[in-house]
Design a protein around this motif. Sequence first.
Motif, PDB file in Angstrom:
ATOM      1  N   GLY A  10      33.706  40.311  33.985  1.00 24.28           N
ATOM      2  CA  GLY A  10      34.515  40.290  35.275  1.00 24.28           C
ATOM      3  C   GLY A  10      33.476  39.418  35.768  1.00 24.28           C
ATOM      4  N   ALA A  12      30.968  42.055  37.932  1.00 25.42           N
ATOM      5  CA  ALA A  12      29.286  42.847  37.677  1.00 25.42           C
ATOM      6  C   ALA A  12      29.136  41.764  36.023  1.00 25.42           C
ATOM      7  N   GLU A 151      46.455  44.493  51.788  1.00 30.93           N
ATOM      8  CA  GLU A 151      46.819  42.523  51.607  1.00 30.93           C
ATOM      9  C   GLU A 151      47.982  41.904  51.247  1.00 30.93           C
ATOM     10  N   GLY A 270      29.633  47.726  37.830  1.00 28.77           N
ATOM     11  CA  GLY A 270      30.321  47.877  38.984  1.00 28.77           C
ATOM     12  C   GLY A 270      31.727  48.873  38.701  1.00 28.77           C
TER      13      GLY A 270
HETATM   14  C1  LIG Z   1      43.413  42.469  43.575  1.00 31.05           C
HETATM   15  C2  LIG Z   1      42.051  42.675  44.181  1.00 31.05           C
HETATM   16  C3  LIG Z   1      41.178  42.077  45.270  1.00 31.05           C
HETATM   17  C4  LIG Z   1      39.975  42.958  45.877  1.00 31.05           C
HETATM   18  N1  LIG Z   1      39.222  42.557  47.296  1.00 31.05           N
HETATM   19  C5  LIG Z   1      38.613  42.940  46.969  1.00 31.05           C
HETATM   20  C6  LIG Z   1      38.348  42.881  48.753  1.00 31.05           C
HETATM   21  O1  LIG Z   1      39.018  41.910  49.197  1.00 31.05           O
HETATM   22  N2  LIG Z   1      36.762  42.998  48.521  1.00 31.05           N
HETATM   23  C7  LIG Z   1      35.686  43.731  47.819  1.00 31.05           C
HETATM   24  O2  LIG Z   1      35.045  44.823  48.470  1.00 31.05           O
HETATM   25  N3  LIG Z   1      36.410  44.550  46.930  1.00 31.05           N
HETATM   26  C8  LIG Z   1      38.269  43.860  46.477  1.00 31.05           C
HETATM   27  N4  LIG Z   1      37.963  44.352  44.934  1.00 31.05           N
HETATM   28  C9  LIG Z   1      36.752  44.894  44.090  1.00 31.05           C
HETATM   29  C10 LIG Z   1      36.358  43.905  43.125  1.00 31.05           C
HETATM   30  O3  LIG Z   1      36.956  43.164  42.971  1.00 31.05           O
HETATM   31  C11 LIG Z   1      35.871  44.820  41.852  1.00 31.05           C
HETATM   32  O4  LIG Z   1      35.118  46.045  42.927  1.00 31.05           O
HETATM   33  C12 LIG Z   1      35.152  44.243  41.570  1.00 31.05           C
HETATM   34  O5  LIG Z   1      35.506  43.216  40.157  1.00 31.05           O
HETATM   35  C13 LIG Z   1      34.098  44.944  39.534  1.00 31.05           C
HETATM   36  O6  LIG Z   1      34.095  44.365  38.645  1.00 31.05           O
HETATM   37  P1  LIG Z   1      33.655  44.650  37.825  1.00 31.05           P
HETATM   38  O7  LIG Z   1      32.841  43.324  36.704  1.00 31.05           O
HETATM   39  O8  LIG Z   1      32.627  45.501  37.704  1.00 31.05           O
HETATM   40  O9  LIG Z   1      35.170  44.740  36.849  1.00 31.05           O
HETATM   41  P2  LIG Z   1      36.142  43.820  36.822  1.00 31.05           P
HETATM   42  O10 LIG Z   1      35.978  42.676  38.232  1.00 31.05           O
HETATM   43  O11 LIG Z   1      37.026  44.446  36.479  1.00 31.05           O
HETATM   44  O12 LIG Z   1      35.597  43.304  35.442  1.00 31.05           O
HETATM   45  C14 LIG Z   1      36.195  44.195  34.267  1.00 31.05           C
HETATM   46  C15 LIG Z   1      36.175  42.759  33.613  1.00 31.05           C
HETATM   47  O13 LIG Z   1      36.559  42.889  31.367  1.00 31.05           O
HETATM   48  C16 LIG Z   1      37.304  43.203  30.870  1.00 31.05           C
HETATM   49  N5  LIG Z   1      37.533  44.076  30.126  1.00 31.05           N
HETATM   50  C17 LIG Z   1      37.774  45.726  30.187  1.00 31.05           C
HETATM   51  N6  LIG Z   1      38.043  46.283  29.082  1.00 31.05           N
HETATM   52  C18 LIG Z   1      37.502  46.008  28.109  1.00 31.05           C
HETATM   53  C19 LIG Z   1      37.531  45.976  26.760  1.00 31.05           C
HETATM   54  N7  LIG Z   1      37.048  47.307  26.168  1.00 31.05           N
HETATM   55  N8  LIG Z   1      36.680  44.979  26.493  1.00 31.05           N
HETATM   56  C20 LIG Z   1      36.055  43.948  26.711  1.00 31.05           C
HETATM   57  N9  LIG Z   1      36.899  43.938  28.298  1.00 31.05           N
HETATM   58  C21 LIG Z   1      36.867  44.748  28.935  1.00 31.05           C
HETATM   59  C22 LIG Z   1      38.601  43.659  31.703  1.00 31.05           C
HETATM   60  O14 LIG Z   1      39.813  43.289  31.371  1.00 31.05           O
HETATM   61  C23 LIG Z   1      37.906  42.620  32.917  1.00 31.05           C
HETATM   62  O15 LIG Z   1      37.700  41.304  32.845  1.00 31.05           O
HETATM   63  C24 LIG Z   1      39.221  43.827  44.692  1.00 31.05           C
HETATM   64  C25 LIG Z   1      40.286  43.880  43.700  1.00 31.05           C
HETATM   65  C26 LIG Z   1      41.061  43.532  43.437  1.00 31.05           C
HETATM   66  C27 LIG Z   1      41.976  43.370  41.391  1.00 31.05           C
END
Ligand SMILES: Cc1cc2nc3c(=O)[nH]c(=O)nc-3n(C[C@H](O)[C@H](O)[C@H](O)COP(=O)(O)OP(=O)(O)OC[C@H]3O[C@@H](n4cnc5c(N)ncnc54)[C@H](O)[C@@H]3O)c2cc1C
Length: 386
Positions: A10, A12, A151, A270
């Motif tokens: 994702g 992060a 949203e 993240g």
């Molecule tokens: C619809 C939506 C709109 C948003 N809008 C905003 C906004 O306007 N402003 C804002 O500040 N934030 C917003 N956010 C929040 C922001 O997108 C998140 O804070 C950000 O995506 C976090 O990133 P991450 O990589 O930690 O997690 P994620 O983006 O969730 O990525 C994690 C990834 O790891 C994968 N994964 C999970 N478990 C496993 C596993 N066991 N093995 C392998 N892969 C795995 C998941 O499927 C995913 O692809 C929004 C979120 C969503 C869902």
Amino acid sequence: MRRIVIVGAGLAGHRTAEALRRNGFEGELVVVGDERHQPYDRPPLSKQLLGGQLSAEQCFFPVDTLDITWELGRPAVGLDTAGREVALSDGTRIGYDGLVIATGRRAREWPGQALAGVHTLRSLDDALTFRDTIAADTRVAIVGGGFIGCEVAATLREQGVEEVTLIDVGQYPMPVLGPEAGLRAAQLHEGRGVRLRMDSTVAAIEGDGRVEAVVLGNGERIAADQVLIAIGSLPNSEWLRDSGVELSAGTVVCDEFCFAVGTDNVIAVGDIASWPHPDGDGVACIEHWTNARDMAATGAANLLAAPGERTPLRSVPTCWSDQYDVKIKSAGYLRAANRYVVIEDDADRPALVVEAYRDDRLVGAVVFNKNRAIIGYQRRLASVPA
Ligand SMILES: Cc1cc2nc3c(=O)[nH]c(=O)nc-3n(C[C@H](O)[C@H](O)[C@H](O)COP(=O)(O)OP(=O)(O)OC[C@H]3O[C@@H](n4cnc5c(N)ncnc54)[C@H](O)[C@@H]3O)c2cc1C
């Protein structure tokens, strides 16, 4: 380090990969993702992608220069920290010298029976599926008035969807922003034709195989063709259960350098990570885009640095949301607030500035359509001593 494995493709995970390369890591970089997609941006899913202003292709991050070995479409199911191995669902085991935990969160599901027409929105596939079900005459009920629920309500109304109902147990939408901003948001949505049902519990989601209605606790029956469940998220940490990595409310407990506590080769970044924010109660999990960006930059640099050269995470939680022609922004750790003060309020524009205090100490601010003001608050909050 020869091989760094990033689990979670994702934001992060992607930002960490970029930062590792930027900081000179030349070894093998493996990215494991349970989705079949390479990393993409989530904020547009409830806004421009749903509204048709962006295509799916435009949501993807550029990855070509990062020289990544992709392991997509299979989740990690286990972690052996002593043996330094990640286990995938198909039995593959991948050894690592450094590990990045970036598995984020998933949408919380509705606990009742599964019905066609009931959706959640976390992934690109979720968003495309939901988008394809919507037409102007689709009756949409949204359960949950947080950021995503609001949203989606705004995007659908902007798209001309006639009947959009937003339901929440709270007295106003987006409760984390406090009552002043929340009540202003309620007025905004009502003014744009969203049917608000605040202070409302959902007794049942009814239908015979396919959803027909959302029944509220007071007996009101809201006929619906499509229902979006937007009631928060859960951390994707089940795969860490027997690993010895310390969890708090399902999130990985990090030290100030983004290392999983008690490790020196595992960072977490993240939405899956909690870190010792000075205004938090112990550790805080901050589910914002900017937090993922900041943790990735700090964590990646520290993973490559000698122990004495690590730098602590310095990040002011910052969040934005686009609803109609209103850009909502917040800075600071608003969950710590117990008092809000309206500094500026122009209902016609609309524009709003609200300061959030913990007793007499400024802990955050919320603005509507006041971009420059929020930058000032970010600076002030960055300089406030813990
Ligand atoms: C619809 C939506 C709109 C948003 N809008 C905003 C906004 O306007 N402003 C804002 O500040 N934030 C917003 N956010 C929040 C922001 O997108 C998140 O804070 C950000 O995506 C976090 O990133 P991450 O990589 O930690 O997690 P994620 O983006 O969730 O990525 C994690 C990834 O790891 C994968 N994964 C999970 N478990 C496993 C596993 N066991 N093995 C392998 N892969 C795995 C998941 O499927 C995913 O692809 C929004 C979120 C969503 C869902």
